[in-house]
Design a protein around this motif. Structure first.
Motif, mmCIF file in Angstrom:
data_model
loop_
_atom_site.group_PDB
_atom_site.id
_atom_site.type_symbol
_atom_site.label_atom_id
_atom_site.label_comp_id
_atom_site.label_asym_id
_atom_site.label_seq_id
_atom_site.Cartn_x
_atom_site.Cartn_y
_atom_site.Cartn_z
ATOM 1 N N PRO A 145 2.590 6.091 1.267
ATOM 2 C CA PRO A 145 3.638 5.433 0.475
ATOM 3 C C PRO A 145 4.679 6.437 -0.025
ATOM 4 C CG PRO A 145 1.462 4.687 -0.194
ATOM 5 C CD PRO A 145 1.244 5.828 0.744
ATOM 6 N N THR A 190 0.005 3.568 -5.523
ATOM 7 C CA THR A 190 0.745 2.360 -5.903
ATOM 8 C C THR A 190 0.255 1.074 -5.231
ATOM 9 O OG1 THR A 190 2.723 3.658 -6.394
ATOM 10 C CG2 THR A 190 3.054 1.309 -6.003
ATOM 11 N N LYS A 206 7.015 3.326 -7.151
ATOM 12 C CA LYS A 206 7.303 3.104 -5.734
ATOM 13 C C LYS A 206 8.368 4.056 -5.198
ATOM 14 C CE LYS A 206 6.265 -1.822 -6.309
ATOM 15 N NZ LYS A 206 6.796 -3.199 -6.250
#
Length: 325
Positions: free
Chosen positions: A286, A292, A303
């Protein structure tokens, strides 16, 4: 009195290239096995490293010993940055850094006697030869709870616990400052595990050896470690003293790991935290915080960028935006 740092790791990175093409000459991308890892190991203490399989624990350990070449970062061992050393210079430091592998069945050469296995490093580094070497091997066997007459036998003549004792004797042979213990008890019965852990503690107290102890069994790590680092997908997300981690875990991932530890009392039930989803691929992690996708507290900022490892209380560091202003 402050303790001496035996190992100081700063910004350690290890990416493995994924190649494609007929001749494997095109790099498709990188598996980010270890990504910006920082920690210290102090003299006579144990740093435990925990996390799910594939989180980068063993790769981190092998980088510290330079069994695997790090992509970048600093590994300062006894005041020397070993990432800058050539193999000839590194060879002089090898006696001071040793490893005990996970599987005692495959880590010992079946063609050699115990004397040859333990004495190999002594002979190679010119520490002892002949009668002196034999006496040193006998001394090491007695240290780990084996008899001197065992030196004439071969690995297949021993049980799993005895083989691991031989591995520990081999690691002790060169009087190391650091021993990396890579899941040293996971292949052993529970009763034998406690014997090996007690042996490691006794040797540490006697010789002031530092350990990097890698395991996915949190009860084992709690028992032997002074400090514990929690890894998730190549990054350390929390690091603090052993007792503090178990009584006051801060990172959501740490809380989930600890909630899975069984309580040895049938009348007491622990509230289990179930993580949803799977661990993301280290080939395509990510963009922001790597936890997350599985975190119930994830925010928008999580994010976008990975949080820094900051000190939220004395000697308690955590990488989570819940604790960063």
């Amino acid at each position: 009195m402050s303790l001496r740092k035996v190992v100081e790791v700063r910004g350690l990175v290890k990416w493995f290239p994924v190649k494609t093409g007929i001749f494997q000459n095109k790099i498709l991308g990188y598996v980010k096995a270890v990504d910006e890892v920082d920690f210290e190991i102090y003299e006579g203490q144990t740093l435990g490293l925990v996390g799910e399989s594939g989180c980068g624990k063993t790769t981190t350990a092998r980088c510290i010993l330079r069994l695997v070449e790090p992509t970048k970062g600093e590994i300062i061992f006894n005041g020397i940055d070993i990432t800058k050393l050539k193999q000839k210079e590194l060879r002089k430091l090898r006696p001071k850094m040793q490893i005990v592998f996970q599987d005692p069945y495959s880590s010992l050469n079946p063609r050699l006697t115990v004397k040859e296995i333990i004495g190999e490093a002594l002979d190679y580094h010119g520490i002892a030869k002949g009668k002196e070497l034999e006496e040193r091997v006998k001394e090491l066997l007695e240290m780990v709870g084996l008899a001197p007459e065992h030196m004439r036998r071969y690995p297949h003549e021993f049980s799993g616990g005895q083989r691991q004792r031989i591995s520990i004797a081999r690691a002790l042979a060169t009087n190391p400052d650091l021993i990396v213990c890579d899941e040293p008890v996971s292949a052993l019965d529970v009763s034998i595990q406690s014997q090996i852990l007690n042996l490691l503690e006794e040797l540490q107290e006697k010789f002031k050896i530092s350990y990097l102890f890698i395991s996915h069994e949190l009860n084992v790590v709690k028992y032997i470690s002074h400090r514990i680092g929690v890894m998730y997908l190549g990054k350390i997300v929390e690091i603090c003293d052993s007792e503090e981690l178990y009584t006051n875990p801060l990172h959501p991932y740490t809380k989930a790991l600890i909630s899975a530890i069984p309580i040895p009392n049938p009348k007491v039930k622990r509230q289990r935290i179930i993580l949803e989803g799977d661990v993301p691929s280290p080939f395509n992690p990510p963009q922001g915080c790597r936890f997350t996708p599985r975190c119930r507290y994830a925010m928008e900022i999580c994010k976008k960028e990975h949080p820094r490892l900051i000190e939220v209380s004395p000697n308690h560091l955590v990488a989570c935006y819940l604790y960063q202003s």
